[in-house]
Design an enzyme around this catalytic site. Structure first.
Site, PDB file in Angstrom:
ATOM      1  N   ASP A   1     -13.134 -20.161  33.082  1.00 52.68           N
ATOM      2  CA  ASP A   1     -12.070 -19.951  34.042  1.00 52.68           C
ATOM      3  C   ASP A   1     -11.454 -21.318  34.338  1.00 52.68           C
ATOM      4  O   ASP A   1     -11.984 -22.367  33.952  1.00 52.68           O
ATOM      5  CB  ASP A   1     -12.556 -19.243  35.311  1.00 52.68           C
ATOM      6  CG  ASP A   1     -11.389 -18.542  36.040  1.00 52.68           C
ATOM      7  OD1 ASP A   1     -10.208 -18.827  35.712  1.00 52.68           O
ATOM      8  OD2 ASP A   1     -11.636 -17.727  36.937  1.00 52.68           O
TER       9      ASP A   1
HETATM   10  C1  BGC Z   1      -8.260 -17.118  37.744  1.00 55.57           C
HETATM   11  C2  BGC Z   1      -8.246 -16.366  36.445  1.00 55.57           C
HETATM   12  C3  BGC Z   1      -6.944 -16.613  35.733  1.00 55.57           C
HETATM   13  C4  BGC Z   1      -6.787 -18.095  35.503  1.00 55.57           C
HETATM   14  C5  BGC Z   1      -5.548 -18.466  34.728  1.00 55.57           C
HETATM   15  C6  BGC Z   1      -7.883 -18.572  37.568  1.00 55.57           C
HETATM   16  O1  BGC Z   1      -7.668 -19.193  38.792  1.00 55.57           O
HETATM   17  O2  BGC Z   1      -9.531 -16.998  38.342  1.00 55.57           O
HETATM   18  O3  BGC Z   1      -8.450 -15.001  36.672  1.00 55.57           O
HETATM   19  O4  BGC Z   1      -6.899 -15.895  34.539  1.00 55.57           O
HETATM   20  O5  BGC Z   1      -6.738 -18.724  36.766  1.00 55.57           O
HETATM   21  O6  BGC Z   1      -4.413 -18.268  35.457  1.00 55.57           O
END
Ligand code: BGC
Length: 751
Positions: free
Chosen positions: A290
């Site tokens: 993530d």
């Molecule tokens: C989120 C993810 C997301 C990623 C990219 C993160 O802050 O937890 O779910 O896909 O950002 O935007």
């Protein structure tokens, strides 16, 4: 540069012709991957494992200073495998051009984006959509998202989120399918199919991503990014099944999660990523971290510094680093020092390249880059129709006591009250990174299609700040201007439609709440209007279960309309006027009070479940244990009666359950028949009930149909605390009904 590339390709073909490993390997793509891998330097391999956020305006001049210049240099060297948040064809094409034409091997980038419930045309937020219990409609909705997203150059979505969520305080409950692992697994698989289609190499399908692996939905106290501490039984039986279902449905990627799970950051967990995902489940796609979660292992107190975080993450099975810069900075060094084996790097790169080959990016890196298509497909009429269809199906009728609904088309003298009724942005909901503000059909606009038989009073302002995904929204709690006018209008009207709830930007990532009330002055407005007119239809717009206990006690009709996306107002109006008979059922329990959270239907029995008199049983002294609205609950303008429940053993570990359902109402409608099972005595205690089957069916007025469920080992068994799936003989109780608390039940014995 070009010449160099041709040489590289020629070498590659020569290699293909004589390499014995190639002949042995399974399929054509694997051969291509092996051949390419053998051409790559260690820096280029690590480069494939590096993902950056879009770092420059690709259609403008190349960045000439700072970090962007550095990253641009990486792009040209082939040290970037993927970029996220590059949002249109022009930019995607230009960035792809740099990767393909200016890097030594010309390996195309994969472009990732959070396409959560649509690109431009938005479907309901996933929690809302899950309330449709309509797998076909949900798959179609993901298909539409993929068609629009790929038309803008994207080929990888960070969806579906298959985290099970039990705590309405957590802002991200809007992004998943609610609290049940059985339903969550089915919906997750349907969404994967919708995004990926039957042919990943088509130009309108994209790689999906099951996230967040794992435990993220169990953040303590519902506070985003918080610690997760769960027992083995919950991990195996509740948290993991939707992920396994996504893997079985062929999802090409997984994203890990921010949280610590039982003391180990999920990002650094070999147990999750190597033993379970890539081991037990034999997952062949790749795992992306993530955002910055590799680096966050330092703040978790698990890695001493970024270099160690990189080492831990890659050894734990994280194939791609999103925005931590850990891999690109340290992996080569770590390999040279022997702390990370080149085999592990090769394994990660193979996985990433395989997905790129499957997408067809090596055949045509610009296949998603067609401005004509982009123009033609965004907000396409067919997509708008699809969004309307699933939006209607997602609405849940919570209460209709005096049959106030459906409204008669001849009804005059209606008041519509509430700032959300005219809002064209809030109904779009959260997680809509590419959509345009002001593009939802508002409730007012939806109602206008039924004539000018209403007057509108906004009431007090709701939101007092600019709304944005990146900022907290400020809610008006003091300025009562507009209140008087709204009350006066209500007083002289026959029926009042009040549109209240949460702003779309009050939900989603970083939007946990300690209150589950109607924010701002809305509760006051509701109570003041109620004093002058009791004929209220409350239309709720929200991204999480709300504890609207006062409203349930007083307001005769309540419609749960979530954040329904682009077609919001049309869907709501059609339900209010009965042109669509509501058929949605809740997929998350609505609490009576926030203090009951986490509250969910498939809990274990305590040793003192009660209800009992006195003190010493499991209860609250100031609130009942019961939810306000249980899981699976939702009404219709029709009535459905259940009869003739039959249970038969039809084979070894096979039980057939049937029930008769009759529409005793005055209109046709759809019902979601739900089957719940309780394994009464087991070697690991089982929840009081668990959903193990459902069917959505349409019944004309007075029509009866038999619904049949077949329970096999899959439904009858469970995971023990060693993670083994077992089926145990013994007594079971089966219940079939319209929700998780009502229904007919029978006992049977599994021999
Ligand atoms: C989120 C993810 C997301 C990623 C990219 C993160 O802050 O937890 O779910 O896909 O950002 O935007």
């Amino acid at each position: 540069m070009k010449q160099l590339k041709i040489v590289a390709v020629a070498v590659l073909f020569a290699f293909m012709a004589c390499n014995p490993i190639v002949e042995k390997s399974g399929n054509e793509i694997d051969q291509k991957v092996e051949n390419l891998l053998s051409q790559m330097t260690i820096e280029e391999k690590v480069g494939q494992m590096n993902q950056y956020n879009g770092f420059y305006d690709a259609t403008g001049p190349a960045p000439s200073e700072g970090d962007a210049k550095n990253k641009y240099g990486h792009l040209k060297k082939g040290w970037v495998g993927s970029v996220l948040n590059v949002k249109n064809v022009k930019e995607v094409r230009e960035m792809q051009r740099v990767a393909v034409e200016e890097s030594r091997l010309g390996i195309p980038l994969i472009f990732g984006l959070d396409v959560i419930h649509g690109q431009k045309t938005l479907a309901p937020i996933p929690l809302g959509e899950s309330a449709s219990w309509d797998l076909e409609a949900i798959e179609k909705s993901a298909r539409i998202s993929a068609i629009e997203a790929t038309a803008t150059g994207q080929n990888w979505t960070f969806a579906p989120m298959v985290d099970i969520t039990r705590d309405a305080r957590w802002g991200r409950v809007m992004e998943g399918a609610g609290e049940d692992p059985y339903l969550g697994a089915k919906i997750g698989a349907a969404r994967v199919k919708g995004f990926q289609g039957d042919d990943l190499s088509a130009d309108n399908t994209m790689a999906a991503c099951a996230k967040h692996f794992t435990g993220y939905g169990f953040a303590e106290a519902g506070r985003d990014y918080n610690t997760v501490d769960v027992g083995t039984s919950t991990l195996y039986n509740v948290i993991l099944p939707p992920f396994e279902a996504a893997a079985n449905a062929g999802v090409r990627t997984f994203m890990n999660s921010f949280n610590v799970l039982n003391g180990i950051p999920a990002t650094g967990s070999r147990f999750l990523q190597r033993d379970i995902l890539k081991g037990k489940w034999n997952f062949e796609g790749f795992v992306v971290s993530d955002w910055g979660s590799v680096a966050e292992m330092i703040t978790h107190g698990y890695a001493a510094d970024l270099k160690q975080a990189a080492e831990m993450a890659v050894n734990a099975g994280v194939d791609m680093d999103m925005e931590s810069y850990a891999y690109v900075k340290y992996l080569v060094e770590l390999v040279n020092e022997g702390k990370v084996s080149e085999d592990k790097i090769d394994d990660a790169v193979r996985r990433i390249l395989r997905v790129k080959f499957e997408l067809g990016l090596f055949d045509d890196p610009y296949k998603y880059c067609n401005e004509e298509r982009e123009k033609k497909l965004l907000y396409h009429e067919a997509h708008m129709n699809g969004a309307l269809d699933v939006a209607k199906k997602s609405i849940v009728l919570l209460k209709n006591e005096t049959n106030l609904l459906p409204l008669k088309k001849s009804q005059k003298n209606i008041a519509v009250i509430g700032a959300l009724a005219s809002d064209k942005t809030s109904p779009l909901g959260s997680w809509r990174v590419s959509s345009d503000d002001n593009t939802a059909i508002s409730v007012i606009e939806g109602l206008e299609a039924y004539g000018k038989n209403f007057k509108y009073a906004k009431g007090p302002e709701f939101v007092t700040s600019e709304v944005s995904f990146y900022e907290n929204v400020e809610i008006n709690a003091t300025d009562r201007s507009g209140m008087k006018e709204a009350i006066a209008l209500a007083k002289k009207s026959e029926i009042v439609i009040m549109v209240l709830g949460e702003h779309g930007c009050q939900t989603g990532e970083g939007r946990s709440r300690v209150n589950l009330d109607l924010p701002g002055l809305q509760q006051e407005l509701l109570e003041e209007v109620y004093k002058v007119n009791k004929n209220i239809v409350l239309v709720l717009m929200n991204g999480r279960p709300l504890a609207i206990t006062w409203a349930d006690e007083h307001i005769p009709a309540i419609v749960e309309a979530w954040h329904l996306g682009t077609q919001s107002g049309n869907a709501i109006a059609q339900v209010l006027y009965g042109d669509y008979n509501p058929s949605g059922k809740l997929t998350m329990t609505f609490p009576r009070h926030v203090g009951q959270c986490p509250i969910y239907y498939n809990h274990y029995s305590t040793g003192r479940p009660g209800p009992s008199t006195g003190v010493f049983w499991s209860h609250y002294t100031d609130e009942s244990n019961d939810p306000l609205y249980p899981f699976g609950y939702g009404l219709s303008y029709a009535n459905f009666e259940y009869s003739d429940l039959q249970v038969n053993s039809t084979g070894e570990n096979e039980v057939t359950v049937s029930v008769e359902i009759t529409n005793t109402g005055k209109v046709g409608g759809e019902e979601v028949a739900q089957l719940y099972l309780h394994d009464k005595v087991a070697s690991v205690a089982r929840p009081v009930k668990e959903l193990k089957g459902f069917e959505k069916l349409y019944l004309k007025q007075s029509e009866s149909k038999q619904v049949k469920f077949i329970l096999t080992s899959k439904e009858l068994g469970f995971f023990n605390n060693d993670g083994e799936f077992i089926v145990e003989p013994g007594e079971f109780e089966v219940m079939v009904g319209p929700n998780s608390v009502e229904g007919l039940s029978e006992q049977f014995e599994l021999k």
